[in-house]
Each structure stands twice: as C-alpha cells, then as structure tokens.
Design an enzyme around this catalytic site. Structure first.
Site, PDB file in Angstrom:
ATOM      1  N   GLN A 115      47.390  45.764  41.422  1.00 18.44           N
ATOM      2  CA  GLN A 115      46.005  45.247  41.253  1.00 18.44           C
ATOM      3  C   GLN A 115      45.756  44.120  42.284  1.00 18.44           C
ATOM      4  OE1 GLN A 115      45.035  44.433  37.082  1.00 18.44           O
ATOM      5  NE2 GLN A 115      44.586  46.593  36.874  1.00 18.44           N
ATOM      6  N   LYS A 164      46.173  34.109  40.380  1.00 16.58           N
ATOM      7  CA  LYS A 164      46.582  33.532  38.852  1.00 16.58           C
ATOM      8  C   LYS A 164      47.269  32.453  38.916  1.00 16.58           C
ATOM      9  CE  LYS A 164      48.496  35.576  34.728  1.00 16.58           C
ATOM     10  NZ  LYS A 164      48.921  36.731  34.190  1.00 16.58           N
TER      11      LYS A 164
END
Lengths: 571, 165
Positions: A115, A164
């Site tokens: 992703q 992240k």
C-alpha cells in the site's frame, strides 16, 4: 498513557481541533491507524465514509458551506489515490481542504512496499502545497502551516503525507511549532494607483457590467459590491461559482453568462463598454475563444492571485489584492456616470429573452428544479453534480446569499453533488440541503447514502433522471448527427428501492401535475436522507447554448434547425 | 509567438519537492529546460536556481507568475535582458596527435582555457566564461574532433550592490 507520552498523531489532532475543525472525513487503513487512534479521545467527530473520494468531496462541501477548512484522513496507497478527484475539484475551485494520508514507514519509502504510493509526487499538480513528514518533531509546525496555506490567500487543497512511524512517535508536546513562509504572500497590498485607474474607468463608463466570481465570495465582498452597484447603477452577472455574491432576484442581476448562461447576460457582456471582473478568472466556459472575447469592452480584473492576470484574457487594468479591501477602497473614488440608457436596454433584453420551459406535457427537469428551489427557500443550500441538471439548476435556482450554492465548476466533477451535500449539511445542521444530481453522477458516489443515513442528515437528493449521460447526449445529438455513443444508462437501478435498501426514503415523480405534491412530501421528511427520483423528459437540451470555443454572439436560444459544425473548443 | 531563450534566477526553499514543483511549471506549458543549476545559497535554508529555457515570451511571463505562486519559491525573475554577471564552466576533451597538439594549445591559450588532463591522444580543457564564449571554443575545437563535452549550465549574479533574485 500519561500526558507526557503523546504521539505526534495525538498532538496533530489537537492542533486540528484548535483550528476550529469539528469533523474529519475519512476511511482508515493500516498506515493511518495511529491517526484514527488519536481521534478516539478527541472532540472532533469522525465521519466514516464509504469511499475516499466521498470523503474529499464532503470536506469540500463542508468548507464551502462553513468557510472553515475541511479535513480528510485516509490511509496510504489506494486510500490516498482515491482522493485525487477531490483534490482536483478543490484545486480548480479554490477550496481549503487538508488531506492527511497515512504512509508506509520512512524506512520502507521507495521500496514498493504494501500500500505504498508516492502521493506527494502524484498530486504535485493538483495541490496548493504538500508535505512529506520525515521528522515527528516537524509535525506540529507542518500542521499549522498546512491549515494556514490552505485557508488564506487564494485557498486550495494541501496534502500531508504522514509515514506511520512518524505519526506514532512520541514527541515533546511543547516543541516549537512556529512557522515562517517567506515565499508566500497571502494578502498582497493593492496598488492605490491601480485602484484609482479602475475607479476612473468605471466613472467614465456608460455601459458597464460587473462579472462576479467565486473569489468575490471567498473574500466576503457582498456588502461592498452591493454598495457600488447601488451607487453606480451597474448591472451584474455572476459566474457559476459566483452565485449568491449578489442577490439573483435583484432587478440589476442578469444571471450567469457563458456557454449555458442567460441570453441577457451574454448580450450585456457583448455590448458592454467595460467589464469589471471581481474574483472571476475569465474561464473558457465564459470567454469561449479568448482572442475574440468582447473586443470592444475595456476590462478590469481584481484578483488576489497575480497568476490569473492576463492568463487567458488581456486586461486594461489589473488590481492584485483581496476583493473586499479593493472595493472598499474604491468606493469613495467612484463618481456616478450616466448608465440610464444602458439599464433600460438591459431591462429590455431581460424581458425579451427570458429563460423558459413548459410546465405541461412530459416532466421537465427545469420545472422540478425551480419548484424545489422555491420550496426550499433562500436559506437552503443547493449542491449539484455536473451536467444538464447542473446548468438547469444554475439557471432556475435563484441564489440570494453567498455560500448557499455549491457546485463543481472548474473540474466539472461527476459524483460531487451528493457527498458535498453531506459536508454542507454538517456545517450547519439547521439548514435545508438539496443535492441536485443526475442519474449518471449520482451513481459514482451513491455509496455515501450509508454515511448520510448514519448521520440522519435530512438531505433531499433531487435526482434528475433521464436515463442518459444527458450533456454528452446533447452534444452528440447537436454536433455529431445524433450518433449516440456511450450515453444510454441502460441498467439504472430502481432508485426508490435503492433508497429503501439503504434505509432511506424514496419518492417517485413522473408527472408534471405531481411536482408540488411530491416535493412537499420530500421537504417534510426529516428523518434522514431521501431520494426524489424525477423521471424527466429524456431528450431535453439545455438552452441557451454557446458551442465550445465560439464567441458569445453565436449563442443558440433554441434547438437549431440546421446542421451545426463540430465545436472548436475541447469540451 | 516567437521562441527565444530565457535566463531565470530563483531563490527557493532548500526542501525536497521544490525542484519537481518548479520543473512541473515548465513541463505543463511545454517549455524545454536547456540547463538548470541548483546550489546552496549563503543561507543553507535556501537554494539558488538558474534556469535557461526556450519558449515564447508571453508564456514565460505566465510561468514566472506560476513560479512565484509556489510556496517554496521566494522569488523568480527573468534576467534575459538585464546586464548581469553570467558564467558557465565546461570541460572539453579534444582528440590530438603530435602534429596538431601545438595548434590546439594555441586555440586553448587564445581563449584562456586551462589544460586539466593530457594523454597520448587527447587533451582536456576547462573553460569558463559567458555561454557564448564556450560555444565559440567548442566551434574552434570541432575541426580537431571533440570527443566529449560537459557544461555546467549558466549561473548569474546581479552586479554591484543589487541582490540577485
């Protein structure tokens, strides 16, 4: 978790809340989980959408209705790329949205990891600015900077690409978040000489026209415009996105000019000796062939963005600055000229070339739209999709106030109308919101029925259903010998049953005689969203029409009786 | 409209992404970038960029507006018709033998080229100056067979106490 141990995501959400943001529109995914985690304890309400494109349009509608930036939170890769249509829409129409995308961890960047998409790279041409955050300590500063850039000057979308590991890092809450952007001049000081020159030109003009655009609405220049119109007796036309800046019911208002504008607006522009554009960028829907656009009129251009000056139309006087400030300074310099003869002429055009349609026979889209606008009243917000229904709505929904008309202008985004209505409804839950959509565009984002249902938003979805991609059918029929290709929407669902499948109310409208009755019932239904499936005449075309790339005096008032050449303009 | 060559100077934030945003302004309008030089400025937070590009003048003006609009660009200015200090550096490798070595060195001397490498069959010169001077040197060496040429692209600076954009 103790107060001293807060993640960058926690601090970011706090800062977003400090910006006055009440809602975040989004859909989670692995790379965005730290941000969604931070939302759990935040007073900001998360609106979970069914698709990221819907989230971007909702944020856009929220921003246009509230004047505050809209915020989108999505995950990396496809989550981020699904917002691209929304970014283009906001970019073209100068709408402040901030899109926060989760991203792979910094160590994985560029390795084609799961992703992963280079969303900064993909979106460079579609955003006002973008950030890839590498250092967690930078996030508070970047967040503030992003909101500042999105919502000041000429507003626009800003993207924050957030790995992240960055969002989940523990940071010092007191880290310095002050910013300085020397390359950004969001409030250029208008040149007094330019203002004086423009004032002299207006004072000399006997056939002036105001051309008002979205920029005038963004700057909040309603009052200043009304005062100048009153003092100088200048007729007004507005662009598609300028609807509401000046009351469309006012006798000096002439509606919208351009490709599907009123005949009297176009005649006023063609015959004017001076056109004063305020926050309008001489878009090709209005200018057609820029070299031949109103060659006899002098042109004044007021815009906060210097890059718009002489971009498509060469102007005689340009004032760079905020429209409200410019007009405020200009007012006292204006000396009323004799426009009496001009106003009489304009009034004659307005009387002789009205926008018209028949209220009997097959159900007319114009009839349904006009009736709906009247029932909804001047306080309602109308949003639209793109196509024939949009133009009919622009012609027949008379907008009285700024920020009550929300439509995708520059990008012409099908699928915009319904999700933007959700955002607008959240901006002020007390307002009536009507989404005028076509059967083509609605099906691009109708999954957001679930979102609207969950929020119990009483949005009226007025579906102008002709089983066609109507605007393209109109072009093929007029310019391509009616060789219809790819426009027949065979396979449309039963939209009333579709509404009930989502727990929403559905109304069917088939006959002209039932318009008032059905629409009144829909207006009275306030338990959640409803669809009014208006099965309108299939072959109706939008008139007036100026073929793409032609000049305004080549306007067609009714279906032509002869074969037309293919238009020169692209769309 | 007639195409011509333009020399643009920019002061930009020293951040990733700045270069691509600038390049996109040129690409979107179909302007070809002939040369591009980026270097750190006096303040490490900012970079100086010199771009030479070919295209029509009206489009260039629109592009300068678009460049100045970029958040990362502090300012962008066209210096095409301005008297500024302009320099470029080139390395030119010329094929040579015992018979023509002296003649080549004479040309190099006339243009104040520095001999930076020499072998049995080649000589490599460093030449600095206006781009037109480098064009001239190159032309003179052509008849002796230029094996390689590398040019830095044009850099410029305003004269006197005026600060360069």
């Amino acid at each position: 978790m103790s107060n001293t141990e807060r993640t960058a995501a926690d601090v970011m959400i706090d800062i977003i809340h400090q910006q006055g943001v009440d809602y975040i529109f989004g859909l989670p995914g692995g790379a965005a989980i730290p941000m969604f985690d931070a939302l759990v304890q935040s007073p900001i309400e998360l609106v979970l959408t069914r698709h990221e494109q819907g989230a971007a349009h909702m944020a856009d509608g929220y921003a246009r209705a509230s004047g505050k930036p809209g915020v989108v939170l999505v995950t990396s890769g496809p989550g981020a790329t699904n917002t691209i249509t929304g970014l283009l829409t906001a970019h073209m129409d100068s709408v402040p949205i901030v899109v926060i995308c989760g991203q792979q961890t910094t160590g994985n960047l560029g390795l084609d990891t799961f992703q992963e998409a280079d969303i900064s790279g993909i979106t460079f041409p579609l955003v006002k600015h973008s950030y890839l955050v590498k250092n967690p300590q930078d996030l508070p500063r970047i967040t503030k900077e992003a909101f500042h850039i999105a919502s000041t000057g000429r507003p626009g979308p800003v993207i924050i690409d957030l790995p992240k590991d960055v969002s989940s890092s523990i940071i010092d809450e007191n880290v310095d978040s002050s910013f300085s952007i020397p390359g950004y001049n969001n409030d250029p000081e208008p040149n007094p000489e330019d203002i004086a020159q423009a004032a002299a030109m207006i004072s000399r003009s006997t056939k002036p026209v105001f051309l008002l655009g979205h920029g005038a609405i963004i700057s909040g220049a309603s009052k200043e415009i009304a005062e100048i119109v009153k003092k100088m007796q200048i007729p007004v036309v507005n662009t598609l996105l300028g609807k509401g800046i000046f009351p469309e019911t006012h006798e000096l208002h002439l509606g919208m000019p351009g490709m599907h504008g009123s005949a009297y607006a176009n005649k006023a522009l063609i015959n004017a000796d001076l056109i004063i554009s305020v926050g309008a960028r001489w878009d090709d829907r209005i200018a057609g062939n820029p070299d031949k656009f109103c060659p006899d009129a002098l042109k004044i251009h007021i815009d906060i963005d210097p890059a718009e000056i002489n971009k498509s139309i060469q102007v005689d006087c340009a004032i760079i600055g905020d429209a409200r400030k410019v007009l405020d300074k200009m007012y006292s310099l204006l000396k009323p000229a004799d426009t009496e003869k001009w106003l009489k002429q304009v009034a004659r055009w307005k009387r002789d070339y009205p926008l018209k349609y028949k209220k009997e026979g097959k159900l007319k889209a114009q009839h349904v739209i006009e009736e709906m606008a009247q029932l909804a009243g001047p306080d309602a917000i109308i949003t639209t999709d793109v196509g024939q229904h949009q133009m009919w709505a622009a012609q027949f929904c008379l907008t009285e106030k700024p920020n009550h008309w929300i439509s995708s202008g520059g990008a012409g985004t099908m699928g915009f109308g319904f999700p933007s209505a959700i955002g607008a409804a959240l901006a002020d839950r007390s307002r009536t919101v009507v989404a005028v959509v076509g059967d083509g565009g609605f099906q691009m984002t109708l999954c957001e029925l679930a979102t609207a249902f969950n929020l119990k938003l009483p949005i009226k979805i007025l579906l102008i259903n002709n089983n066609y991609l109507g605007m393209v059918r109109q072009w093929q029929s007029m310019f391509y010998e009616n060789r219809l290709s790819g426009v027949d929407l065979v396979g449309n669902p039963d939209f009333v049953r579709l509404a009930s499948a989502y727990g929403c109310k559905g109304f069917r409208l088939k006959r002209s005689a039932d318009v008032k009755k059905v629409l009144t019932a829909a207006m009275e239904y306030n338990d959640g969203p409803c669809i009014i499936d208006a099965e309108v005449a299939q072959q109706d075309d939008v008139f007036p029409m100026v073929p793409a790339g032609a000049t305004l005096d080549n306007m067609l008032l009714e279906p032509p009786k002869y074969k037309l050449d293919k238009p020169e303009g692209s769309t | 409209m007639k195409n011509s060559q333009h020399t643009i100077s920019l002061l930009v934030c020293n951040r990733p992404g700045a270069l691509i945003r600038i390049a996109l302004v040129f690409a979107r309008r179909g302007f070809n970038i002939d040369s591009l030089v980026v270097s750190e400025s006096k303040d490490p937070l900012y970079s100086r960029m010199n771009i030479v590009a070919t295209g029509d003048t009206k489009t260039l003006q629109l592009m300068l507006n678009q460049l100045n609009k970029l958040i990362d660009v502090v300012h962008a200015k066209d210096y095409s018709d301005t008297d500024v200090i302009q320099k470029e550096l080139a390395l030119i490798k010329v094929e040579c033998n015992d018979n023509n070595r002296t003649a080549i060195l004479q040309i190099a001397d006339a243009f104040k080229c520095r001999n930076v490498d020499i072998s049995d069959s080649t000589m490599t010169f460093q030449v600095t100056g206006k781009s037109s001077k480098i064009d001239a040197v190159r032309k003179m060496f052509e008849s002796y067979n230029v094996l390689e040429i590398v040019r830095t692209g044009k850099i410029l600076m305003a004269r006197g106490d005026e600060e360069t954009a």
